[in-house]
Design a protein around this motif. Structure first.
Motif, mmCIF file in Angstrom:
data_model
loop_
_atom_site.group_PDB
_atom_site.id
_atom_site.type_symbol
_atom_site.label_atom_id
_atom_site.label_comp_id
_atom_site.label_asym_id
_atom_site.label_seq_id
_atom_site.Cartn_x
_atom_site.Cartn_y
_atom_site.Cartn_z
ATOM 1 N N ASN B 76 0.836 -1.184 0.000
ATOM 2 C CA ASN B 76 0.000 0.000 0.000
ATOM 3 C C ASN B 76 0.873 1.236 0.000
ATOM 4 O O ASN B 76 2.049 1.184 0.300
ATOM 5 N N MET B 77 0.247 2.341 -0.358
ATOM 6 C CA MET B 77 1.044 3.535 -0.621
ATOM 7 C C MET B 77 0.408 4.757 0.023
ATOM 8 O O MET B 77 -0.806 4.877 0.086
ATOM 9 N N PHE B 79 0.288 8.606 -0.743
ATOM 10 C CA PHE B 79 0.589 9.446 -1.900
ATOM 11 C C PHE B 79 1.088 10.817 -1.475
ATOM 12 O O PHE B 79 0.793 11.297 -0.379
ATOM 13 N N ASN B 81 0.219 13.741 -2.510
ATOM 14 C CA ASN B 81 -0.843 14.703 -2.190
ATOM 15 C C ASN B 81 -1.913 14.043 -1.316
ATOM 16 O O ASN B 81 -3.016 14.526 -1.215
ATOM 17 N N ALA B 83 -4.141 11.998 -1.615
ATOM 18 C CA ALA B 83 -5.224 11.354 -2.367
ATOM 19 C C ALA B 83 -6.348 10.871 -1.458
ATOM 20 O O ALA B 83 -6.859 9.772 -1.602
ATOM 21 N N ILE B 84 -6.727 11.697 -0.492
ATOM 22 C CA ILE B 84 -7.883 11.382 0.357
ATOM 23 C C ILE B 84 -9.138 11.621 -0.480
ATOM 24 O O ILE B 84 -9.308 12.693 -1.048
ATOM 25 N N PHE B 85 -10.007 10.590 -0.566
ATOM 26 C CA PHE B 85 -11.194 10.710 -1.419
ATOM 27 C C PHE B 85 -12.101 11.834 -0.915
ATOM 28 O O PHE B 85 -12.589 11.778 0.211
ATOM 29 N N PRO B 86 -12.346 12.843 -1.751
ATOM 30 C CA PRO B 86 -13.045 14.035 -1.255
ATOM 31 C C PRO B 86 -14.536 13.809 -0.997
ATOM 32 O O PRO B 86 -15.141 14.556 -0.258
ATOM 33 N N HIS B 87 -15.115 12.765 -1.613
ATOM 34 C CA HIS B 87 -16.555 12.568 -1.451
ATOM 35 C C HIS B 87 -16.887 11.641 -0.286
ATOM 36 O O HIS B 87 -18.044 11.339 -0.060
ATOM 37 N N TYR B 96 -11.861 2.164 3.406
ATOM 38 C CA TYR B 96 -12.046 1.919 1.973
ATOM 39 C C TYR B 96 -11.612 0.518 1.527
ATOM 40 O O TYR B 96 -12.344 -0.188 0.859
ATOM 41 N N GLY B 97 -10.420 0.141 1.928
ATOM 42 C CA GLY B 97 -9.902 -1.164 1.495
ATOM 43 C C GLY B 97 -10.597 -2.332 2.181
ATOM 44 O O GLY B 97 -10.689 -3.427 1.620
ATOM 45 N N GLN B 99 -13.831 -2.451 3.083
ATOM 46 C CA GLN B 99 -15.184 -2.644 2.575
ATOM 47 C C GLN B 99 -15.200 -3.663 1.453
ATOM 48 O O GLN B 99 -16.107 -4.475 1.349
ATOM 49 N N ARG B 144 -5.302 4.703 6.304
ATOM 50 C CA ARG B 144 -6.015 4.021 5.225
ATOM 51 C C ARG B 144 -5.166 2.910 4.621
ATOM 52 O O ARG B 144 -5.676 1.866 4.227
ATOM 53 N N ALA B 145 -3.849 3.162 4.560
ATOM 54 C CA ALA B 145 -2.952 2.151 3.996
ATOM 55 C C ALA B 145 -2.636 1.071 5.028
ATOM 56 O O ALA B 145 -2.616 -0.117 4.708
ATOM 57 N N LEU B 148 -4.871 -2.173 6.148
ATOM 58 C CA LEU B 148 -4.874 -3.394 5.339
ATOM 59 C C LEU B 148 -3.699 -4.303 5.683
ATOM 60 O O LEU B 148 -3.520 -5.346 5.061
#
Lengths: 302, 360
Positions: B76-77, B79, B81, B83-87, B96-97, B99, B144-145, B148
């Motif tokens: 896992n990475m 990022f 920036n 890359a947090i999902f804005p929605h 996220y992973g 689910q 988030r990474a 997992l």
């Protein structure tokens, strides 16, 4: 240490207007907006107000009676023709909007994600049909859909059908097809823009967290492109609701839209107040439908 | 644990990564250090699976993964920036992973809460991602990474966007988190200080190639070439020539004079041109000529940079165009070097101060 003052030319004193604008940032914006705002007030709000006023007048014989009243609206409510017409218009507009948005989404996706450097060329190609006049395009569709047209003669020569499909032209289907084609570019652009705006690292992050490409599309790409989809809906829905040329050219007796009636009221029937009232009802319908789209988007986005 | 074998990457005619081979151990904190354009990010993206390898192999636990897509790699990475999902809110971002794996809802909630606790953001679960500050997003990206439990965590300049204080705090936290979890971390950074502080080992990259792999202390004390020496910390370089043979080697150093070498010459021939590197803090200054037989040279102070805890004095010496930089601890109160510009001074150095590099 000695201090020598070095004096260049004295700074020029700015004019009063320059000083005012430098201090008040808000006014700079207002000044830039002013031409468009004035035009909009004169050319949009004015006529809308006049339409609203006129819709409360009535016609008796050849005279227009300017006493305000709701007679036009009650007449509309009591005449079963109007709800039927409005429903049909909604149906045509919604069908062609939905069909177009669904068909156009993959195109916009392709444009945003796949084309790389040839993007500009693809955009140009997609707008190519719009380089000819709207009327020409509708005429072209008559050639394609007509009894002797490309589709019918093609199918007949292949032996798929023995006589022309009569429902192809001069029907609600024809109106829907032509409208969908006419406004497709207006649907592609907002979807394309919203897809293009999606930061590619979101997609990489989703893949990194274990999503297959399909899963990633439904969890990241599609939700993030929804504002563009809603914009596409509105961009297509609003103009198609007001259409009146296409139904005349390729529609049949069952495909008259509200726009045709408004046109008739202002033209041959010479009942401007009734036409104005119908226009007001249309505006309200379009407004409500657009609000529903926006609300739906909010609901999905939470 | 993770092995790169002769990995190459070409973008058209541009060779972004050249023949990189690395062995990274389980639980190691490994850094790829290099200037922008050195190929470090491309290499990281190849490990993650976002870039294909042009040639070479990438193995995890002996299994080749270079041709599997990113979602199938146990990596896992974080990022650059974030890359947090804005929605999605913070909770859904972290989960996220999970689910996708079909972890039961209650178990997911428990794991997310534990993660929020770990990154010191308890109670932030229902915040919108867009309401977070840079440092908070960085933690969420980490959580988030890590939720997992990857075998390898990749970090692409994760602290670059943070201000200095927060960055130093996050460095400490990253380090202790990595120790605690025992997961292999691979960090990409252009900040040599960050690489030295955090890593067990560092690979320095230049022009797509790895030019030295060593521990932070090894890199700093024994750089094997000029690029590494210049990139890690500051360094004085002197042109020099090796003389002698057997055990009696000495170097004729431009500006410093002759210097005896203790086996540093290696297999170099008599008369070989070399580069001598000396750290500014390995030099000492004295206002009078030293008595001991230790090597010294006289010079003149040309400039002084005060930097708080330390100060850098620039000393012009004969036989060398650029002044020699000397870093010394700044004195509290009466600073003997205050207003010392133009004063004569003696430079001295110990036998261990010198690194010998190949001349270009």
């Amino acid at each position: 240490m000695t201090v020598t003052s070095v004096s260049g030319p004295a700074p020029a004193r700015p004019s009063a207007i320059t000083r005012f604008l430098h201090r008040h940032e808000g006014w700079r914006g207002h000044l830039l907006l002013a031409p468009a705002l004035i035009l909009m007030t004169v050319a949009i709000i004015g006529p809308m107000w006049m339409t609203l006023m006129m819709s409360t007048w009535t016609v008796r014989g050849f005279d227009i009676i300017v006493t305000p009243g709701l007679a036009n609206y009650t007449a509309m409510a009591n005449n079963p023709m109007f709800p039927v017409l409005i429903w049909r218009t909604l149906e045509i507009a919604l069908t062609c909007t939905i069909v177009t948005v669904v068909l156009v989404y993959p195109v916009a996706y392709f444009l945003a994600f796949q084309t790389g450097r040839s993007k500009a060329i693809w955009l140009l190609v997609l707008t190519l049909p719009f380089w000819t006049s709207y009327l020409l395009r509708v005429f072209a569709w008559r050639v394609v859909l007509g009894n002797e047209g490309a589709i019918n003669s093609g199918l007949m020569s292949l032996g798929v059908i023995s006589e022309p499909l009569s429902w192809l032209l001069y029907s609600q289907t024809a109106v829907t097809i032509v409208l969908a084609h006419s406004w497709a570019a207006f649907a592609i652009v907002p979807i394309f823009v919203s897809l293009e705006k999606i930061n590619r690292s979101y997609l990489e992050a989703a893949a990194d967290l274990g999503d297959t490409p399909a899963r990633r599309f439904w969890r990241i790409t599609f939700p993030l492109s929804l504002p563009g989809v809603v914009a596409a809906f509105i961009m297509m829905f609003v103009p198609t609701m007001g259409e009146y040329i296409t139904p005349i050219m390729v529609g049949g007796p069952d495909s008259m839209m509200v726009g045709n009636l408004v046109q008739a009221m202002y033209g041959p029937m010479a009942n401007w107040p009734a036409g104005a009232a119908l226009a007001v009802v249309m505006m309200i319908t379009i407004g409500l439908a657009s609000l529903a789209f926006v609300g739906l988007n909010r609901l999905v986005q939470r | 644990m993770i092995s790169l074998r002769n990995v190459n990457k070409a973008f058209g005619r541009v060779q972004a990564v050249r023949d990189v081979s690395l062995e990274i151990a389980k639980g190691e904190f490994f850094s790829l250090l290099g200037a922008s354009g050195s190929g470090k990010t491309t290499l990281l993206r190849m490990i993650a699976g976002f870039e294909s390898v042009t040639s070479g192999k990438i193995l995890i636990d002996g299994q080749e993964i270079q041709d599997s897509p990113p979602h199938l790699r146990p990596i896992n990475m974080v990022f650059q920036n974030y890359a947090i999902f804005p929605h999605l809110n913070v909770r859904d971002n972290i989960a996220y992973g999970l689910q996708r794996l079909g972890t039961p809802k209650a178990e997911q909630a428990r794991m997310v809460d534990a993660m929020l606790e770990m990154i010191a953001l308890p109670g932030y679960g229902d915040r919108r991602a867009t309401q977070l500050s840079g440092g908070q997003m960085q933690r969420v990206a980490l959580a988030r990474a890590l939720i997992l439990k990857p075998k390898v965590l990749l970090l692409d300049e994760p602290l670059g966007a943070l201000d200095k204080q927060l960055r130093e705090q996050m460095q400490l936290e990253l380090r202790s988190l990595q120790r605690q979890l025992g997961i292999t971390f691979i960090l990409v950074t252009h900040d040599q200080e960050e690489a030295l502080t955090l890593s067990d080992r560092v690979a320095v990259m230049e022009n797509g190639a790895v030019i030295q792999v060593d521990t932070p202390a090894g890199l700093y004390d024994h750089p094997t070439n000029r690029a590494v020496a210049a990139f890690v910390g500051s360094m004085n370089f002197f042109d020099a020539t090796v003389h002698g043979q057997g055990d009696a080697y000495r170097a004729e150093i431009a500006g410093l004079g002759p210097q005896r070498l203790n086996g540093q010459a290696g297999a170099r021939q008599d008369g070989a041109r070399v580069l001598v590197a000396i750290r500014p803090e390995s030099l000492t200054l004295s206002p009078t000529a030293p008595e001991a037989p230790q090597p010294s040279v006289q010079g003149r102070i040309t400039a002084r940079q005060y930097m708080g805890g330390r100060q850098m004095l620039h000393v012009a010496v004969e036989g060398r165009a650029a002044p020699v930089a000397v870093s010394i601890v700044a004195q509290r109160g009466d600073d003997p070097w205050d207003g010392s510009e133009g004063r004569p001074v003696w430079l001295t150095w110990g036998p261990g101060a010198i690194s010998l590099l190949d001349a270009e």
